[in-house]
Design a protein around this motif. Structure first.
Motif, PDB file in Angstrom:
ATOM      1  N   LEU A 261      -0.489  14.940   1.271  1.00 60.31           N
ATOM      2  CA  LEU A 261      -0.420  13.771   2.317  1.00 60.31           C
ATOM      3  C   LEU A 261       0.987  13.310   2.571  1.00 60.31           C
ATOM      4  O   LEU A 261       1.689  12.987   1.729  1.00 60.31           O
ATOM      5  CB  LEU A 261      -1.325  12.571   2.072  1.00 60.31           C
ATOM      6  N   ARG A 262       1.251  13.360   4.110  1.00 61.16           N
ATOM      7  CA  ARG A 262       2.717  12.708   4.121  1.00 61.16           C
ATOM      8  C   ARG A 262       2.509  11.413   4.998  1.00 61.16           C
ATOM      9  O   ARG A 262       1.662  11.208   5.844  1.00 61.16           O
ATOM     10  CB  ARG A 262       3.594  13.834   5.166  1.00 61.16           C
ATOM     11  N   VAL A 263       3.008  10.451   3.965  1.00 55.91           N
ATOM     12  CA  VAL A 263       2.827   9.251   4.421  1.00 55.91           C
ATOM     13  C   VAL A 263       4.032   8.485   5.042  1.00 55.91           C
ATOM     14  O   VAL A 263       4.907   8.463   4.545  1.00 55.91           O
ATOM     15  CB  VAL A 263       2.499   8.014   3.139  1.00 55.91           C
ATOM     16  N   VAL A 264       3.842   7.931   6.290  1.00 56.86           N
ATOM     17  CA  VAL A 264       5.066   7.311   7.197  1.00 56.86           C
ATOM     18  C   VAL A 264       4.575   5.776   7.211  1.00 56.86           C
ATOM     19  O   VAL A 264       3.603   5.523   7.621  1.00 56.86           O
ATOM     20  CB  VAL A 264       5.137   8.065   8.420  1.00 56.86           C
ATOM     21  N   ASP A 265       5.583   4.967   6.723  1.00 54.53           N
ATOM     22  CA  ASP A 265       5.381   3.675   6.874  1.00 54.53           C
ATOM     23  C   ASP A 265       5.939   3.058   8.280  1.00 54.53           C
ATOM     24  O   ASP A 265       7.265   3.055   8.424  1.00 54.53           O
ATOM     25  CB  ASP A 265       6.157   2.865   5.631  1.00 54.53           C
ATOM     26  N   LEU A 266       5.075   2.865   9.163  1.00 51.41           N
ATOM     27  CA  LEU A 266       5.800   2.445  10.541  1.00 51.41           C
ATOM     28  C   LEU A 266       6.034   0.804  10.246  1.00 51.41           C
ATOM     29  O   LEU A 266       5.644   0.136   9.505  1.00 51.41           O
ATOM     30  CB  LEU A 266       4.533   2.361  11.477  1.00 51.41           C
ATOM     31  N   PRO A 267       7.104   0.278  11.182  1.00 54.55           N
ATOM     32  CA  PRO A 267       7.478  -0.984  11.064  1.00 54.55           C
ATOM     33  C   PRO A 267       6.270  -1.751  11.777  1.00 54.55           C
ATOM     34  O   PRO A 267       5.499  -1.648  12.330  1.00 54.55           O
ATOM     35  CB  PRO A 267       8.517  -1.039  12.254  1.00 54.55           C
TER      36      PRO A 267
ATOM     37  N   LEU B  28       1.091  -1.264   0.147  1.00 50.47           N
ATOM     38  CA  LEU B  28       0.018   0.197   0.136  1.00 50.47           C
ATOM     39  C   LEU B  28       0.803   1.202  -0.045  1.00 50.47           C
ATOM     40  O   LEU B  28       0.548   2.345  -0.824  1.00 50.47           O
ATOM     41  CB  LEU B  28      -0.948   0.044   1.125  1.00 50.47           C
ATOM     42  N   PHE B  29       1.872   0.944   0.999  1.00 48.48           N
ATOM     43  CA  PHE B  29       2.783   2.407   0.885  1.00 48.48           C
ATOM     44  C   PHE B  29       3.368   2.723  -0.539  1.00 48.48           C
ATOM     45  O   PHE B  29       3.501   3.917  -1.079  1.00 48.48           O
ATOM     46  CB  PHE B  29       3.967   2.030   1.796  1.00 48.48           C
ATOM     47  N   ASN B  30       3.869   1.663  -1.061  1.00 49.60           N
ATOM     48  CA  ASN B  30       4.634   1.793  -2.506  1.00 49.60           C
ATOM     49  C   ASN B  30       3.415   2.392  -3.542  1.00 49.60           C
ATOM     50  O   ASN B  30       3.771   3.191  -4.442  1.00 49.60           O
ATOM     51  CB  ASN B  30       5.020   0.349  -3.142  1.00 49.60           C
ATOM     52  N   LEU B  31       2.306   1.768  -3.320  1.00 52.75           N
ATOM     53  CA  LEU B  31       1.254   2.106  -4.311  1.00 52.75           C
ATOM     54  C   LEU B  31       0.900   3.518  -4.140  1.00 52.75           C
ATOM     55  O   LEU B  31       0.791   4.421  -5.212  1.00 52.75           O
ATOM     56  CB  LEU B  31      -0.111   1.315  -3.960  1.00 52.75           C
ATOM     57  N   LEU B  32       0.529   4.210  -2.830  1.00 50.54           N
ATOM     58  CA  LEU B  32       0.531   5.605  -2.356  1.00 50.54           C
ATOM     59  C   LEU B  32       1.500   6.442  -2.978  1.00 50.54           C
ATOM     60  O   LEU B  32       1.353   7.539  -3.395  1.00 50.54           O
ATOM     61  CB  LEU B  32       0.150   5.609  -1.184  1.00 50.54           C
ATOM     62  N   THR B  33       2.705   5.826  -2.742  1.00 54.27           N
ATOM     63  CA  THR B  33       4.058   6.959  -2.788  1.00 54.27           C
ATOM     64  C   THR B  33       4.941   6.926  -4.000  1.00 54.27           C
ATOM     65  O   THR B  33       5.447   7.827  -4.526  1.00 54.27           O
ATOM     66  CB  THR B  33       4.847   6.937  -1.499  1.00 54.27           C
ATOM     67  N   GLY B  34       4.880   5.773  -4.555  1.00 59.52           N
ATOM     68  CA  GLY B  34       5.452   5.304  -5.694  1.00 59.52           C
ATOM     69  C   GLY B  34       7.026   5.505  -5.396  1.00 59.52           C
ATOM     70  O   GLY B  34       7.404   5.171  -4.602  1.00 59.52           O
ATOM     71  N   ALA B  35       7.477   6.256  -6.297  1.00 61.29           N
ATOM     72  CA  ALA B  35       9.048   6.518  -6.286  1.00 61.29           C
ATOM     73  C   ALA B  35       9.336   7.652  -5.354  1.00 61.29           C
ATOM     74  O   ALA B  35      10.657   7.886  -4.902  1.00 61.29           O
ATOM     75  CB  ALA B  35       9.751   7.013  -7.626  1.00 61.29           C
TER      76      ALA B  35
ATOM     77  N   GLN C 153      13.150   3.888   8.488  1.00 59.37           N
ATOM     78  CA  GLN C 153      11.857   4.781   8.533  1.00 59.37           C
ATOM     79  C   GLN C 153      11.725   5.205   7.147  1.00 59.37           C
ATOM     80  O   GLN C 153      12.470   5.831   6.435  1.00 59.37           O
ATOM     81  CB  GLN C 153      12.292   6.231   9.449  1.00 59.37           C
ATOM     82  N   LYS C 154      10.312   4.773   6.710  1.00 63.03           N
ATOM     83  CA  LYS C 154      10.133   5.131   5.282  1.00 63.03           C
ATOM     84  C   LYS C 154       9.320   6.300   5.241  1.00 63.03           C
ATOM     85  O   LYS C 154       7.977   6.252   6.136  1.00 63.03           O
ATOM     86  CB  LYS C 154       9.596   3.930   4.635  1.00 63.03           C
ATOM     87  N   GLU C 155       9.274   7.224   4.495  1.00 61.10           N
ATOM     88  CA  GLU C 155       8.500   8.090   4.388  1.00 61.10           C
ATOM     89  C   GLU C 155       8.016   8.458   2.797  1.00 61.10           C
ATOM     90  O   GLU C 155       9.032   8.364   2.129  1.00 61.10           O
ATOM     91  CB  GLU C 155       9.042   9.314   4.922  1.00 61.10           C
ATOM     92  N   GLY C 156       7.128   9.064   2.561  1.00 63.36           N
ATOM     93  CA  GLY C 156       6.834   9.352   0.987  1.00 63.36           C
ATOM     94  C   GLY C 156       5.418  10.328   1.212  1.00 63.36           C
ATOM     95  O   GLY C 156       5.020  10.598   2.223  1.00 63.36           O
ATOM     96  N   CYS C 157       5.247  10.868   0.063  1.00 61.56           N
ATOM     97  CA  CYS C 157       4.201  11.867  -0.101  1.00 61.56           C
ATOM     98  C   CYS C 157       3.160  11.474  -1.080  1.00 61.56           C
ATOM     99  O   CYS C 157       3.597  11.051  -2.211  1.00 61.56           O
ATOM    100  CB  CYS C 157       4.593  13.272  -0.121  1.00 61.56           C
TER     101      CYS C 157
END
Lengths: 728, 78
Positions: free
Chosen positions: A53-59, A20-27, A41-45
């Motif tokens: 949206l600032r998306v943070v992928d929690l462990p 889901l994180f990859n889908l939302l934030t792509g590259a 810690q992975k973050e994307g927007c």
């Protein structure tokens, strides 16, 4: 992006959070580490209806206790950073168990949206879930999605925006934990309210629950901020523990967990989940597992797959490695012709270009390996490998998942410890991971092979194959025993529970694989690259400076002149004279190089070390070569060549060196065996050391690795030499 | 109905967990994976060397070592 909404993605491992994180934030993502620890810690927007949206992928975690770093990281992020919305990604076909974490989010009172992921898989299994009714009962929006295809993700983001726009943060859910616990919580409330520093960030009842669960973080915080109240709280907790122990024989944490599951059952109890098929249908995964983890077939298939991964990583990447190598050779040649001879040219060619080449030379291998491992990991096979191998590896204090790093590092002779060290990321248990990290460099990597081949070929040519096989076996034995030793000493402690999920088999998505591979490769280049370049220049300086005194340089120049005048007077066209001159000049050059090396810091260290190394039968020439081997093990051959005044000796064709060693009185099979043992086990090359530091999160472990391995290798070599000489 | 230890269950045998007698990290890990009293489990597979064991729990598959299974008491379905 000041008005961007912060969205935290949380959920169990394998629930599809990363997809889901990859889908939302792509590259558009950024990978970093949480300060001081190795959890990523992975973050994307992303943008939805004009809202950033600032998306943070929690462990990925199963719970919010204080037992593992991942859980602490996730929990601290939720309470300290207060994300606007938390999206709990739940595996729809595994609803009940996944809701255990969701339930804890409700107790913590975070603004929650539940993403019911892989709803298609659940449907295929005949499970239908009434998402709207479930949402109503839980009091939070529940949106069915398929993260792999993007189905339902728009609705999910709509719900996220709606929750973010909500005026107040939701109240923590009020769960009942049985009369004993509930009474205790009521009694504890006044004292909890006294700990104002704690209640400012955590919900009151939640603090009480955590104290009853014997949560170390909250307990320590309570003592630190309000010692008197915390003593009272402790007293009350102990009373409950004693009471429950006496009456039911259980601990409060077990009672609390039971009531959470009870709450989940009551939520799901009627109408939410309908199963079309009765009982336990044999899923496709089970059918595959019947064969793939079969008692006899399983290990065979595993051997095949691991061998395939190995071949894929090291054979198919050679093409790219060779391209890179020839590119850097070309670059070297270019600089060679453009710049005048001198220290600058030497630094650029031997320090910078070789250094950058050294960094980039590993990139194709790392890329291929991570791609291969990503396929195995995303498909779910890696968990099966851990399952099958755990019995053996657990015996040595490791974890079933340790097998992959060992294979990649040279478990099948010819791997590489750099990707091996990086492959330890698949291990989730910290102690086992460190033990694996520190012992994989004992394996026979591809760079040690030419050196081993040279020595074995020279001194044990009759049994070459047998000795090579023994070397591989010895590497495994030493690495595993060293791991056991570490786990009994510096890394002592109970093994991490093996309670782990075997996720259903899935086809990995190409997008996921690409992102996975790229982000890890890039991290290697960025984080390790700079350090490696610096050390490379340092090592170059070590082997070059101080340069020969002027009178020696003049002496060699004079010899060259002499050769010109005596061997080829005038401009002779005579072929044999020319050859003789070339030979003489080469000899002078080789002698000069030898003297230069001997005069350098590296050379002086090598000579100084002879005091110690002679107990292992190792002379100063070999010492210098071993110091050079710290740059990369195959350098041992070329440095040894220089030290024996042989000029350039390449690692592919070392016959001249082999002949020289065979004739040398300082060498015999016993010495060769001692050197062999030393080379197999001494300090890993510095690229590996840098990677160990990066992966372990501290330079302390890198230093430990150098010292531990060298001391170990030295004692082994001394033992071999002393016993060997006595017998020989 | 007999009570037995999870370690002693045969492949494809089904039962209901009665008690999980361990605290601390292991206890918590076991519980958060859904192995709580009242849960129905089926032993699906054993690793080639008989340890660890794979279980079917609430629609998912879990693995645990034999010495971890020792803490779990199961009532076997008739």
């Amino acid at each position: 992006m000041d008005n961007a909404i912060t969205v935290a993605l949380a959920g169990n491992p394998n629930a599809g959070k990363t997809t889901l994180f990859n889908l939302l934030t792509g590259a558009r993502q950024h990978v970093g580490n949480y300060p001081g620890i190795t959890v990523e810690q992975k973050e994307g927007c992303c943008l939805h209806h004009g809202q950033g949206l600032r998306v943070v992928d929690l462990p990925g975690t199963y719970s919010l206790t204080a037992y593992s770093v991942e859980e602490l990281v996730a929990r601290d992020f939720l309470v300290n950073e207060k994300p606007d919305v938390v999206v709990d990604v739940i595996d729809a076909s595994n609803l009940e168990r996944n809701l255990y974490l969701g339930c804890q989010f409700l107790e913590l009172g975070v603004p929650l949206v539940i993403a019911l992921n892989m709803i298609d898989v659940a449907e295929k299994r005949g499970i239908t879930i009434d998402a709207a009714a479930l949402g109503k009962r839980l009091g939070v929006p529940v949106i069915p999605i398929v993260a792999r295809t993007g189905r339902g993700v728009d609705q999910l983001l709509d719900a996220v925006l709606k929750v973010a726009a909500g005026e107040s943060r939701p109240q923590p859910a009020f769960l009942r934990y049985g009369s004993d616990i509930d009474e205790a919580l009521t009694d504890m409330m006044p004292f909890i309210r006294q700990c104002t520093e704690l209640t400012a960030i955590y919900p009151e009842r939640w603090i009480g629950v955590k104290l009853l669960e014997n949560d170390t973080q909250i307990g320590q915080k309570a003592i630190a901020t309000h010692p008197t109240a915390s003593a009272k709280l402790n007293e009350r907790c102990e009373a409950v523990v004693n009471h429950l122990q006496n009456t039911l024989g259980v601990y409060p944490e077990a009672v609390i967990a039971d009531h959470r599951y009870g709450y989940i059952k009551s939520i799901l109890h009627q109408g939410i989940v309908t199963r079309k098929f009765v009982a336990d249908r044999l899923y496709a995964s089970d059918k595959i597992d019947k064969i793939v983890t079969h008692r006899f077939l399983g290990p065979l298939i595993m051997a095949g797959i691991l061998f395939a991964l190995y071949t894929f990583t090291f054979s198919y990447s050679t093409l790219l490695v060779d391209w890179l190598a020839s590119f850097f050779a070309l670059l070297n040649h270019g600089v060679d012709t453009l710049l005048p001879d001198g220290p600058l040219k030497s630094m650029i060619t031997s320090g910078v270009i070789d250094g950058v080449g050294g960094v980039l030379g590993f990139v194709p291998i790392i890329m291929f390996m991570f791609f291969g491992i990503a396929v195995l990991e995303d498909s779910g096979y890696l968990a099966r490998v851990a399952f099958m191998m755990d019995r053996i590896f657990h015996f040595f204090g490791l974890h079933g998942s340790s097998v992959m790093p060992f294979i990649v590092s040279g478990g099948i002779a010819g791997g590489c410890a750099v990707p091996g060290v990086m492959a330890t990321r698949t291990l989730r248990s910290p102690k086992e991971r460190l033990a694996t990290l520190l012992t994989v460099p004992f394996m026979n990597c591809g760079a040690k092979l030419p050196v081993l081949t040279l020595l074995i070929g020279t001194f044990f040519s009759d049994h070459q194959a047998r000795y090579m096989f023994l070397a591989t076996l010895a590497a495994w034995l030493v690495a595993l025993c060293a791991a056991k030793f570490l786990r009994m000493t510096v890394l002592r402690g109970a093994s991490t529970p093996f309670v782990m999920e075997l996720p259903p088999y899935r086809f990995p998505t190409l997008r996921g694989l690409a992102i996975h591979t790229w982000e890890r490769t890039w991290q290697y280049m960025k984080k390790a690259g700079t350090v490696i370049l610096g050390i490379s220049i340092l090592l170059w300086a070590l082997m070059t400076y101080p340069s020969l005194p002027d009178e020696r340089v003049a002496h060699f120049e004079q010899q060259r002149q002499l050769a010109h005048t005596t061997l080829a007077p005038g401009t002779s066209e005579n072929q044999s004279e020319k050859e003789a001159l070339d030979k003489a000049l080469q000899k002078i050059k080789a002698t000069e190089a030898m003297e230069g090396l001997r005069n350098s810091f590296g050379g002086r260290i090598g000579i100084a070390c002879e005091v110690v190394s002679r107990y292992a039968g190792i002379d100063w020439r070999t010492n210098i070569a071993l110091i050079g081997g710290f740059a990369a093990k195959e350098v041992i051959i070329s440095t040894l060549g220089t030290a024996y005044s042989l000029g350039d000796v390449s690692s592919e064709d070392a016959t001249s060196l082999s002949e020289r060693l065979a004739k040398d009185p300082g060498w015999n099979p016993v010495v060769a065996l001692a050197v062999l043992v030393f080379i197999m086990f001494y300090a890993p090359c510095f690229v590996t050391v840098v990677c160990i530091a990066k992966e372990a999160g501290s330079w302390k472990w890198a230093a430990f690795s150098i010292v531990f391995n060298t001391v170990f290798a030295y004692s082994m070599a001394v033992a071999v030499y002393q016993i060997g000489t006595w017998l020989y | 109905m007999p009570l037995i230890n999870l370690r002693n269950m045969a492949i494809n045998q089904t039962g209901t967990i009665v008690a999980v007698k361990v605290s601390g990290e292991l206890g918590r890990r076991i519980r958060e994976m859904g192995l709580v009293p009242g849960t129905e489990i089926t032993v699906k597979q054993r690793a080639p060397l008989n340890d660890p064991v794979a279980l079917r729990v609430m629609g998912g598959t879990l693995t645990l070592r034999n010495n971890e299974a020792d803490f779990i008491e199961v009532e076997i379905a008739p």
